[in-house]
Scaffold this active site. Structure first.
Site, PDB file in Angstrom:
ATOM      1  N   LYS A 126     -13.955   1.580  -4.317  1.00  0.00           N
ATOM      2  CA  LYS A 126     -14.977   2.020  -3.358  1.00  0.00           C
ATOM      3  C   LYS A 126     -15.997   2.932  -4.033  1.00  0.00           C
ATOM      4  O   LYS A 126     -17.198   2.845  -3.767  1.00  0.00           O
ATOM      5  CB  LYS A 126     -14.325   2.730  -2.170  1.00  0.00           C
ATOM      6  CG  LYS A 126     -13.493   1.829  -1.276  1.00  0.00           C
ATOM      7  CD  LYS A 126     -13.214   2.452   0.078  1.00  0.00           C
ATOM      8  CE  LYS A 126     -12.321   3.641   0.004  1.00  0.00           C
ATOM      9  NZ  LYS A 126     -11.924   4.146   1.344  1.00  0.00           N
ATOM     10  N   GLU A 141       0.833  -1.198   0.000  1.00  0.00           N
ATOM     11  CA  GLU A 141       0.000   0.000   0.000  1.00  0.00           C
ATOM     12  C   GLU A 141       0.872   1.253   0.000  1.00  0.00           C
ATOM     13  O   GLU A 141       0.460   2.303  -0.498  1.00  0.00           O
ATOM     14  CB  GLU A 141      -0.949   0.002   1.200  1.00  0.00           C
ATOM     15  CG  GLU A 141      -2.091   1.005   1.060  1.00  0.00           C
ATOM     16  CD  GLU A 141      -3.152   0.848   2.132  1.00  0.00           C
ATOM     17  OE1 GLU A 141      -4.251   0.361   1.804  1.00  0.00           O
ATOM     18  OE2 GLU A 141      -2.882   1.211   3.293  1.00  0.00           O
ATOM     19  N   HIS A 171       6.481 -27.124   3.112  1.00  0.00           N
ATOM     20  CA  HIS A 171       5.698 -28.256   2.612  1.00  0.00           C
ATOM     21  C   HIS A 171       4.583 -27.801   1.680  1.00  0.00           C
ATOM     22  O   HIS A 171       3.668 -28.577   1.383  1.00  0.00           O
ATOM     23  CB  HIS A 171       5.119 -29.042   3.788  1.00  0.00           C
ATOM     24  CG  HIS A 171       6.169 -29.649   4.669  1.00  0.00           C
ATOM     25  ND1 HIS A 171       6.695 -30.904   4.448  1.00  0.00           N
ATOM     26  CD2 HIS A 171       6.826 -29.152   5.751  1.00  0.00           C
ATOM     27  CE1 HIS A 171       7.617 -31.168   5.362  1.00  0.00           C
ATOM     28  NE2 HIS A 171       7.711 -30.117   6.168  1.00  0.00           N
TER      29      HIS A 171
END
EC number: 5.3.1.9
Length: 545
Positions: free
Chosen positions: A510, A351, A382
């Site tokens: 947004k 960000e 793994h």
């Protein structure tokens, strides 16, 4: 811009000279490499010897930093100059943990005085909850704390509370809610007793859609069970600057803790956003967290670049991103308490520096922030370490581990720590075809079969990594670790000539969500939707008729 700096062509030439050199050769020729490329600060140490660099690389990188006037820009941040140019704001998260007495004046505001006033209120409130003096509406003590926020109002506090769980008050349980899908808040609420639960609603504007939606759901749940809205005052507090909206929600203004525009969300865990941390861990441990960060601030501000951890880590990152063309960076903590650290660093790094426009408004012709990701190291071995060892991508790694053994778990930490060292060695050293073939023949495989299989067991190595070691997972060490990464991000932003302290990239989605939400709720919107979006809106509406 980076490509216009006088040291840039020197680094390009140097890269061409060493790009094929294998770290194995550097280690074999230089017996002091490990000790020379090692830094210690307080209880934190950095082994950067397993990087594709030599003394010339470092000399040129430090010259690059000087080309950018890095020292002067560090000072500008600490002094409160408005280095967040697009929002015309100072950047003073460092002031939140400052132990200095020299006041910082910002637009006629005494910054340290304001910060310490809020900290004093936070300590008093925290003490009242922890001591049992602050009671719920049925006179029960508080047992559960729910932090409702998102992004910087969630990730930092979640990471710290998880990392320092061993220091928590034994009576208190912490819960974090950020996702607006409804599942998270409902799952948390069903475990709780409203009479002993404290909600912290963390939103600077008190209008963040996700946070307010979750807060209203919590409020409705609480009022239905407590039977009276007046009880909200005892069970809800706010971290915000919007006094009017907080009061409309039903929260007493005396239970509102403020912070300021000079604190960005991803840098805010040191502020009132850290109220949940202080309640959970206590003021003594919160103070230690602040002090650890402050000591790293002073190190960053004063240490020569050659022995400056954030500067060194930032420059090494630039070396890989802009010369080796690395697109990704892995954070691999080898400690269960640090399991949320990669997610926190993702926001902090991406960000801040996930940008392509320079401070002058020009498109940048080079890469900036890599994709930052990670997981618990022992689990990652793994899962995706296969790609790191034998894949086609060059992905630098930060290994993070502690030296301190966990009590009542004999033998566990030795296994864990041996894997940290083994993985870092394997990434550096690799395994040649001849070595793989010899191992297979020694095991008794047929010669022709061994020749074929050996190709698949080659590890090219030369994969770079840092090893960051903390003596123990403690408040002061976590404070120092977070501040280290904050300043590393700052260094890279300076080199790339970008503003690390705005985040316009979160706004467009947004904005577009507003008319889409209107459509989903059955209201007509005048907005234009592309054919794909329009079709998906109709699909949703038809399903939910």
């Amino acid at each position: 811009m980076l490509t216009q700096l006088k040291t840039y062509p020197k680094l390009l030439k140097h890269y061409e000279e060493i790009k094929e050199v294998h770290m194995r050769d550097w280690f074999s020729k230089d017996k002091e490499r490990a000790s020379r490329y090692f830094l210690q600060f307080e209880s934190l140490s950095l082994d950067y010897s397993k990087n594709r660099l030599n003394d010339t690389t470092l000399k040129l990188l430090f010259e690059l930093a000087n080309d950018c006037s890095l020292k002067e820009k560090i000072e500008a941040m600490f002094k409160g100059e408005k280095i967040n140019t697009t929002e015309k704001r100072a950047v003073l998260h460092t002031a939140l943990r400052s132990l200095n007495d020299t006041e910082i004046l910002l637009d006629n505001m005494e910054v340290l005085k304001s910060i310490r006033s809020v900290l004093k209120r936070m300590r008093a409130f925290s003490d009242s909850v922890r001591s049992g003096k602050r009671l719920g509406y049925t006179n029960q003590v508080i047992t559960d704390i729910v932090n409702i926020g998102i992004g910087g109002s969630d990730l930092g506090a979640l990471m710290v509370c998880t990392a320092l769980k061993r220091y928590a008050h034994p009576r208190l349980k912490m819960h974090f809610v950020s996702n607006v899908d409804g599942t998270q808040i409902l799952d948390v609420l069903e475990k709780l007793n409203p009479a002993s639960t404290l909600f912290i609603v963390a939103s600077k504007t008190f209008s963040t859609q996700e946070t307010l939606t979750n807060a209203l759901t919590a409020r409705k749940w609480f009022v239905e069970r407590s039977g009276d809205e007046k009880h909200i005052a005892k069970h809800f507090v706010a971290v915000s600057t919007n006094k009017e909206a907080v009061q409309q929600f039903g929260i007493d203004e005396h239970n509102m803790f403020e912070f300021w525009d000079f604190v960005g969300g991803r840098y805010s865990l040191w502020s009132a956003i850290g109220l949940s941390i202080m309640i959970y861990l206590g003021k003594k441990n919160f103070n230690a967290l602040l002090k650890g960060a402050y000591l790293m601030d002073e190190h960053f501000r004063n240490a020569p670049f050659e022995s400056n951890l954030p500067v060194l880590m930032g420059l090494i990152g630039v070396w890989y991103i802009n010369f080796f063309q690395s697109k990704s960076h892995l954070i691999a903590p080898y400690d269960q308490y640090l399991r949320h650290f990669p997610k926190f660093i993702q926001q902090l790094d991406m960000e801040s520096n996930g940008k392509r426009i320079s401070k002058k408004g020009e498109i940048i012709p080079y890469d900036t922030c890599p994709v930052v990701w990670g997981d618990m190291g022992i689990n990652a071995q793994h899962a995706f370490f296969q790609l790191l060892h034998q894949g086609t991508h060059l992905i630098p790694i930060d290994f993070i581990a502690s030296l301190d053994k966990k009590p009542n778990a004999k033998g566990h930490h030795e296994i864990l720590f041996s894997n940290v060292l083994a993985q870092a060695q394997a990434f550096m050293k690799g395994k040649s075809y001849e070595e793989a073939l010899g191992e297979l023949l020694f095991k008794g495989l047929d010669k022709d079969e061994a020749k074929d299989l050996a190709h698949h067991r080659v590890f090219f190595g030369n994969r770079p990594s840092n090893i960051l070691l903390l003596e123990k997972i403690s408040p002061s060490n976590i404070g120092a670790l977070v501040a280290l990464y904050e300043h590393k991000v700052f260094v890279q932003g300076v080199i790339w000539d970008i503003n690390s302290f705005d985040q316009w990239g979160v706004e467009l989605g947004k904005e577009l969500a507003v008319p889409i939400l209107q459509e989903l709720e059955g209201h007509k919107s005048n907005a234009y939707f592309d054919s794909s979006t329009k079709r998906l809106i109709e699909l949703y509406k038809n399903y939910n008729q």
